[in-house]
Scaffold this active site. Structure first.
Site, PDB file in Angstrom:
ATOM      1  N   ARG A  36       0.750 -42.018  29.182  1.00  0.00           N
ATOM      2  CA  ARG A  36      -0.369 -41.431  28.426  1.00  0.00           C
ATOM      3  C   ARG A  36      -1.587 -42.338  28.386  1.00  0.00           C
ATOM      4  NH1 ARG A  36       3.036 -38.300  23.723  1.00  0.00           N
ATOM      5  NH2 ARG A  36       3.327 -36.421  24.955  1.00  0.00           N
ATOM      6  N   LYS A 198      16.633 -22.851  24.133  1.00  0.00           N
ATOM      7  CA  LYS A 198      16.477 -21.585  23.398  1.00  0.00           C
ATOM      8  C   LYS A 198      15.577 -20.566  24.066  1.00  0.00           C
ATOM      9  CE  LYS A 198      16.689 -23.530  18.766  1.00  0.00           C
ATOM     10  NZ  LYS A 198      15.702 -23.730  17.699  1.00  0.00           N
ATOM     11  N   GLY A 354       7.211 -31.658  28.502  1.00  0.00           N
ATOM     12  CA  GLY A 354       8.473 -31.894  27.811  1.00  0.00           C
ATOM     13  C   GLY A 354       9.601 -32.369  28.700  1.00  0.00           C
ATOM     14  N   GLY A 377       3.841 -28.247  24.142  1.00  0.00           N
ATOM     15  CA  GLY A 377       3.559 -27.072  23.319  1.00  0.00           C
ATOM     16  C   GLY A 377       2.222 -26.428  23.649  1.00  0.00           C
TER      17      GLY A 377
HETATM   18  P1  AMP Z   1      13.879 -27.005  25.363  1.00  0.00           P
HETATM   19  O1  AMP Z   1      13.226 -27.969  24.414  1.00  0.00           O
HETATM   20  O2  AMP Z   1      14.107 -25.650  24.812  1.00  0.00           O
HETATM   21  O3  AMP Z   1      13.205 -27.002  26.726  1.00  0.00           O
HETATM   22  O4  AMP Z   1      15.330 -27.546  25.595  1.00  0.00           O
HETATM   23  C1  AMP Z   1      15.628 -28.762  26.213  1.00  0.00           C
HETATM   24  C2  AMP Z   1      16.993 -29.174  25.805  1.00  0.00           C
HETATM   25  O5  AMP Z   1      17.909 -28.165  26.177  1.00  0.00           O
HETATM   26  C3  AMP Z   1      17.466 -30.454  26.464  1.00  0.00           C
HETATM   27  O6  AMP Z   1      17.613 -31.446  25.478  1.00  0.00           O
HETATM   28  C4  AMP Z   1      18.803 -30.080  27.069  1.00  0.00           C
HETATM   29  O7  AMP Z   1      19.808 -31.028  26.838  1.00  0.00           O
HETATM   30  C5  AMP Z   1      19.151 -28.793  26.357  1.00  0.00           C
HETATM   31  N1  AMP Z   1      20.036 -27.945  27.145  1.00  0.00           N
HETATM   32  C6  AMP Z   1      19.852 -27.491  28.387  1.00  0.00           C
HETATM   33  N2  AMP Z   1      20.910 -26.791  28.811  1.00  0.00           N
HETATM   34  C7  AMP Z   1      21.815 -26.791  27.817  1.00  0.00           C
HETATM   35  C8  AMP Z   1      23.121 -26.235  27.654  1.00  0.00           C
HETATM   36  N3  AMP Z   1      23.696 -25.544  28.630  1.00  0.00           N
HETATM   37  N4  AMP Z   1      23.730 -26.423  26.473  1.00  0.00           N
HETATM   38  C9  AMP Z   1      23.155 -27.135  25.489  1.00  0.00           C
HETATM   39  N5  AMP Z   1      21.921 -27.678  25.581  1.00  0.00           N
HETATM   40  C10 AMP Z   1      21.256 -27.515  26.724  1.00  0.00           C
END
Ligand code: AMP
Length: 395
Positions: A36, A198, A354, A377
């Site tokens: 950054r 999610k 991210g 974000g």
């Molecule tokens: P996000 O912030 O929604 O992009 O999610 C990223 C996070 O999702 C990372 O920390 C990953 O470890 C987690 N993640 C990805 N795939 C899985 C999975 N199959 N089960 C649990 N966590 C997951």
């Protein structure tokens, strides 16, 4: 919107919002990642080489609205000096008399860094008096902090109204240009890869992308909600029970719009959420109870890679599995390699902030893709079609 190249800063005092929210070592407070800091160097040098003087303002971490040693921007001064190869003055408060005097006495070519803006709760509240005080320090406003452009904070948006001249920094400009390139003029075939934990965080962007992409790849934790919605057995994999209907709707929408929706057919499953857990491969419609999918399987990685490699535009947001654990990082790594390969063949690839940015950098592919967004974000909101307060304030 006025860009840095369209403005000559000679004799001007620029007040530039940057994102120096860098990670610091817990004990020594030394900067542990310079990404950054490096990102803003071009904007800083442009203003200085024009013959302007520069006041830098940023937040660091999430202080509770007063001074906290661990969030002081004084910890970044020596790194900033080294990277810039010049002196950087520091004011231990962003709006005190000290700050006002230092800003007033700043000469052409000199740089002043202000203490963490979020030591004042007024910053995040977008307080107008605070914004006005900050604005009084300089005569031209520059915003180079795309990562906070989705917030209407005092320094990111509110203070802009006190300036006749508002300029978009190089980082902000690059982020907007690259996002627009993908959203408005993407060469086809266009593939979007969505992963992470999610669906709920990514519904709006997925819906918008359905109008634009040829292929939509969904991997990571969010894919199990789709399999459950289709009647599959997903063991104890991550699931959002309240999004089952939505998952069905998205499958239907993709079909109606002629989008090729790809879900991972297999997974690496584990009997615990742990790098050393027992693991095996399984079909995603039959994950035994007590087991959870923590990465996409070999077949899925191969299928996804084929589609990605033959794409002309790739947008990637979110890992394919729990890539932080080495035993479940293969899928994310395979996808990263495919994105690099698509780029080498002349395609355009945008890695959306991210975790996917972290994964790409961790693999050493940061400069083998077209652009790695620092936005997180802010990029997601921009891609959802929302107007970002920080961008609006510049126009
Ligand atoms: P996000 O912030 O929604 O992009 O999610 C990223 C996070 O999702 C990372 O920390 C990953 O470890 C987690 N993640 C990805 N795939 C899985 C999975 N199959 N089960 C649990 N966590 C997951």
């Amino acid at each position: 919107m006025l860009t840095l190249d369209q403005y000559n800063f000679a004799g001007k005092k620029a007040l530039m919002r940057v994102d120096f929210n860098v990670p610091l070592d817990k004990n020594t407070f030394e900067v542990t990642d310079f990404t950054r800091l490096n990102a803003h160097i071009r904007s800083i040098k442009k203003i200085i080489s024009d013959g302007g003087s520069l006041i830098l303002m940023s937040h660091l971490g999430r202080p509770k609205g007063g001074y906290e040693e661990k969030y002081s921007l004084k910890h970044i001064i020596s790194s900033l000096k080294n990277i810039l190869g010049q002196e950087v003055q520091f004011s231990s408060d962003c709006i005190s008399d000290e700050a006002v005097n230092m800003a007033k006495n700043l000469k052409s070519g000199e740089i002043l860094l202000l203490e963490n803006l979020r030591f004042y709760a007024e910053e995040e509240k977008g307080n107008i008096d605070f914004a006005k005080k900050l604005a009084s320090l300089g005569d031209v406003y520059v915003n180079d902090a795309f990562g906070t452009a989705h917030r209407a904070h005092a320094s990111t948006a509110v203070m802009a109204q006190f300036f006749d001249t508002r300029v978009c920094g190089y980082v902000m400009q690059a982020e907007l240009d690259n996002a627009k390139k993908v959203l408005e003029t993407a060469e086809k075939p266009f593939t979007a890869i969505m992963g992470g934990a999610k669906i709920s965080d990514k519904i709006l962007i997925i819906e918008r992308l359905l109008d634009k992409v040829d292929n939509l790849i969904i991997g990571g934790g969010m894919s199990y909600t789709f399999f459950k919605a289709m009647g599959g057995e997903i063991g104890s994999s991550l699931v959002e029970e309240d999004k089952l209907d939505l998952a069905k709707t998205l499958i239907e929408k993709a079909k109606n719009k002629g989008v090729n929706l790809l879900l991972p057919e297999d997974s690496i499953i584990a009997d615990a959420f742990n790098n050393d857990a027992n693991r095996k491969e399984a079909d995603n419609t039959h994950i035994p109870s007590g087991w959870m999918g923590l990465d996409i399987g070999k077949k899925a990685a191969e299928n996804f890679s084929k589609v990605i490699e033959s794409s002309k535009t790739v947008l990637w947001n979110g890992p394919m599995g729990v890539f932080e654990m080495p035993n479940f990082a293969q899928g994310t790594s395979a996808v990263a390699k495919a994105v690099v390969s698509a780029t080498e063949k002349g395609g355009f690839s945008l890695i959306g902030g991210g975790d996917s940015a972290a994964a790409v950098n961790q693999l050493g592919f940061g400069d083998k893709v077209s652009y790695v967004s620092t936005g997180g974000g802010a990029l997601l909101e921009y891609m959802e079609g929302k107007e970002l307060p920080g961008v609006k304030a510049l126009s």
